[in-house]
Scaffold this active site. Structure first.
Site, PDB file in Angstrom:
ATOM      1  N   SER A 192      35.031  35.877 -24.947  1.00  0.00           N
ATOM      2  CA  SER A 192      36.219  36.608 -24.269  1.00  0.00           C
ATOM      3  C   SER A 192      36.726  35.635 -23.082  1.00  0.00           C
ATOM      4  O   SER A 192      37.883  35.876 -22.498  1.00  0.00           O
ATOM      5  CB  SER A 192      35.472  37.935 -23.759  1.00  0.00           C
ATOM      6  OG  SER A 192      35.317  38.822 -24.611  1.00  0.00           O
ATOM      7  N   GLU A 242      16.433 -26.315  -2.167  1.00  0.00           N
ATOM      8  CA  GLU A 242      16.254 -26.543  -3.672  1.00  0.00           C
ATOM      9  C   GLU A 242      16.701 -27.614  -4.458  1.00  0.00           C
ATOM     10  O   GLU A 242      16.012 -27.796  -5.308  1.00  0.00           O
ATOM     11  CB  GLU A 242      17.222 -25.057  -4.211  1.00  0.00           C
ATOM     12  CG  GLU A 242      16.763 -23.849  -3.621  1.00  0.00           C
ATOM     13  CD  GLU A 242      15.560 -23.447  -4.079  1.00  0.00           C
ATOM     14  OE1 GLU A 242      15.018 -24.117  -5.109  1.00  0.00           O
ATOM     15  OE2 GLU A 242      14.820 -22.606  -3.493  1.00  0.00           O
TER      16      GLU A 242
END
Length: 678
Positions: free
Chosen positions: A372, A103
């Site tokens: 409940s 690179e």
């Protein structure tokens, strides 16, 4: 004008031209110097400006990973870029040399831009007839990848140049190269060399050989073009070219390059990992880290964090399947499930809806009327104040008077016993008259205070309807509160995260669980035994026993809009809820789906656990009672039940109608009686 005696007209003209030329040259030189000075000043000012201007925070780490309770990765918080961060100092020199050869050969000798590289790349590409080398330096590529798009506009190129200079001003060469190696794309979703090494060779980047380093270094030039899985031979040619460049650069010998070229590469097979989504739980994790621990959401999602959670992937899978199975047939019907370990408060499964793609709203945190299923908090308070499992209250239509007002509750479908019933029977049948009467006897403020200690944080008001679960709470709160009961009265805040580690294995969050006793294990154990009646024949949750047979306790809850079941074993507490989001009434037969979800899930979730009973703590006494009278049973009693009591509250009187025939005490009994008196 008098002419000079020694100059001809042509010579005068020449002299005049020379003088004018010198004057013009001086002006040009002066202008050039001024331009250079101004340019230098402007460049210096620009450099000072760029040096003082902070760079955007580079997003170069990986997406954060989620780990389950066994330490295995089960998901990612961001489905974008997957990385495994690495440090430059830990990488093999061959990888660094190969990357620079591929690179940017002059990376350590330029200041962000390389005219030499541009000219060399042009020459090589012309010779090869294709893009074999790029002209951008590593710093330029990093600037583009970190902060910019890849469009080819002059505006982008100018920004790239400025950011390149900033990177060179703010970071050392080693830092830039480390950023680059963690950022660059290697194809197939792998960002950074750490992830690429794992993906293609199933090893850490630190373990790469020369051959593997050169192979990986060639991929970023064209991740699709040099794909190891799609174009292996092409990728190998690229590898050989990079090895030749490394020889040319003096990084390796010719013999080393030839040996690397001959080295057989063990490319890992391409697989598509099957990852458990657990989307609602992931959202919960993000919210917790941001709101409770103060982390930035961008860091949470893409900071490369290793987030260790309490989630059990097997249980989560069972939870998702059970909820989807029983809610999909009913359009619009939604559901939620949360399952926790009562001994630690650890969340093992969380499902906030039947389809995350359709709705991301997590109903585990939705406020709904528990009905409940809220009653166990009331009965625990009653047990603490002297009630027992055999305390009897008349079950019949009743109008209660309180604080100058009246309240007239009713049982489901007008079903009353029309006789005194025990607390056990009231819990099993979910008798509302018994519940309201108990609340008014024990005190509404006490009930609210206890609910707070157990884990309820939602607003509660001291009204008779509190006994029937009229005030909205979330499944999350119910799970925390029931876990307190299941653990013997020890309250632990629920947790879904145990530890968070940064990309370099530094622990930044270590969750320390807190525990506080808020009720005695004797009272909670007796309540648990009473709640087991809910799953017995005649109980409101008896349907559960068709699927799940382990010892368990729990309570159903049904309103016009909600269906609940909150139940637990010694090892697991699970809350299920079903209902509609937009206030649509819930048919009674659909309310039962919460029980089917609970049973299916618990059957799968508890498979690894042995079926065991709740351990009996100290301070509890079990006796046989005559169910007809609530007194101590004898062999003559017809209906007998073994019942647990908090020690000291058990009945002392023998069943009056079933006393054993009187007889003369034996000599031993008389001696024992005499000794006790003495």
């Amino acid at each position: 004008m008098r002419e000079h005696p020694h100059a001809t007209p042509s010579e005068s003209t020449k002299l005049l031209f020379i003088l004018k030329g010198l004057s013009l040259g001086y002006k040009i030189l002066k202008g050039l110097i001024i331009t250079l000075v101004i340019g230098a000043l402007l460049s210096g000012l620009l450099l000072l400006y760029l040096k003082s201007r902070p760079l955007p925070i580079p997003n170069f780490f990986s997406t954060s990973m989620l780990y389950d309770d066994t330490g295995q990765v089960f998901g990612r918080l961001d489905e974008g870029e997957a990385r495994i961060p690495v440090r430059l100092r830990d990488l093999p020199p061959s990888l660094i040399s190969a990357t620079l050869a591929a690179e940017d050969k002059d990376f350590y000798r330029h200041h962000g831009f390389s005219v030499k590289s541009i000219l060399r790349a042009v020459a090589v590409n012309i010779k090869e007839g294709r893009i074999e080398q790029g002209a951008s330096t590593i710093t330029q590529q990093l600037a583009r990848n970190l902060y910019l798009t890849h469009d080819r506009t002059w505006a982008r190129k100018i920004k790239e140049a400025l950011l390149t200079v900033q990177l060179e001003l703010h970071y050392s060469k080693d830092q830039i190269l480390e950023l680059y190696l963690n950022q660059i794309y290697y194809g197939h979703g792998a960002y950074g060399v750490g992830r690429a090494a794992k993906l293609y060779f199933n090893k850490k980047a630190e373990q790469l050989t020369l051959a593997e380093s050169a192979f990986l270094a060639g991929i970023p030039r064209g991740p699709s073009y040099y794909s190891p899985w799609n174009h292996l031979e092409r990728a190998k040619r690229r590898q050989r070219h990079i090895l030749d460049l490394m020889v040319k650069n003096g990084e390796i010998s010719l013999a080393e390059a030839e040996q690397a070229k001959q080295h057989a590469l063990a490319i890992a097979p391409q697989t598509k990992p099957k990852q458990l989504k657990a989307n609602y739980f992931q959202d919960y994790v993000i919210s917790t880290l941001v709101n409770q621990y103060g982390l930035d959401e961008a860091v949470v999602r893409r900071g490369g964090l290793k987030i260790h959670t309490t989630l059990n992937t097997r249980m989560q899978q069972a939870a998702e399947q059970a909820l989807r199975k029983h809610t999909e047939p009913a359009p619009g019907l939604q559901g939620a499930l949360i399952s926790v370990d009562p001994q630690t408060g650890a969340i093992k499964a969380m499902v906030g809806g039947k389809d995350y793609l359709t709705s991301q709203y997590n109903r585990v945190f939705a406020k709904r009327q528990p009905g409940s299923s809220f009653k166990p908090f009331l009965y625990l308070s009653a047990l603490q104040q002297g009630f027992t499992p055999i305390t009897r209250i008349e079950s019949k239509p009743t109008t209660f008077v309180y604080q100058g007002g009246t309240y007239k509750p009713s049982n489901y479908r007008g079903q009353y016993a029309y006789r005194p019933i025990t607390m056990r029977e009231a819990i099993a049948r979910s008798d509302n008259i018994y519940a309201v009467s108990t609340l008014l006897s024990t005190g509404m403020e006490r009930e609210i205070a206890l609910a707070r200690k157990l884990g309820i944080k939602s607003q509660l008001k001291p009204t008779p309807s509190l006994a029937l679960g009229s005030y909205t709470v979330s499944p999350y709160e119910m799970a925390e509160s029931y876990a307190t009961i299941a653990s013997g009265g020890i309250h632990r805040p629920l947790i879904g995260i145990t530890k968070v580690v940064d990309p370099f294995n530094r622990t930044i969050i270590q969750v320390q669980q807190q525990a506080e006793r808020v009720a005695s294990d004797a009272h909670t154990f007796v309540l648990t035994q009473l709640l087991s009646s809910v799953f017995e024949p005649g109980g409101t949750g008896y349907r559960v026993r068709q699927q799940f047979t382990h010892p368990a306790a729990g309570k159903t809850g049904t309103t016009d809009w909600d269906g609940w079941l909150t139940g637990y074993t010694p090892d697991l507490v699970t809350v299920t809820w079903v209902g509609y989001d937009q206030g649509k009434r819930l048919p009674h037969h659909q309310a039962r789906y919460s029980q089917y979800i609970w049973a299916d899930y618990m059957k799968e979730a508890t498979k690894p656990f042995p079926s065991r009973r709740f351990p009996v703590p100290e301070g509890v006494k079990g006796v046989y009672i005559d169910e007809e009278t609530g007194t101590l049973a004898t062999p003559l009693c017809e209906r007998v039940r073994f019942e647990y009591f908090v020690s000291g509250t058990e009945p002392k009187i023998i069943a009056p109608h079933h006393r054993l025939p009187e007889r003369e005490p034996s000599l031993w009994e008389r001696l024992s009686d005499w000794w006790n008196r003495l």
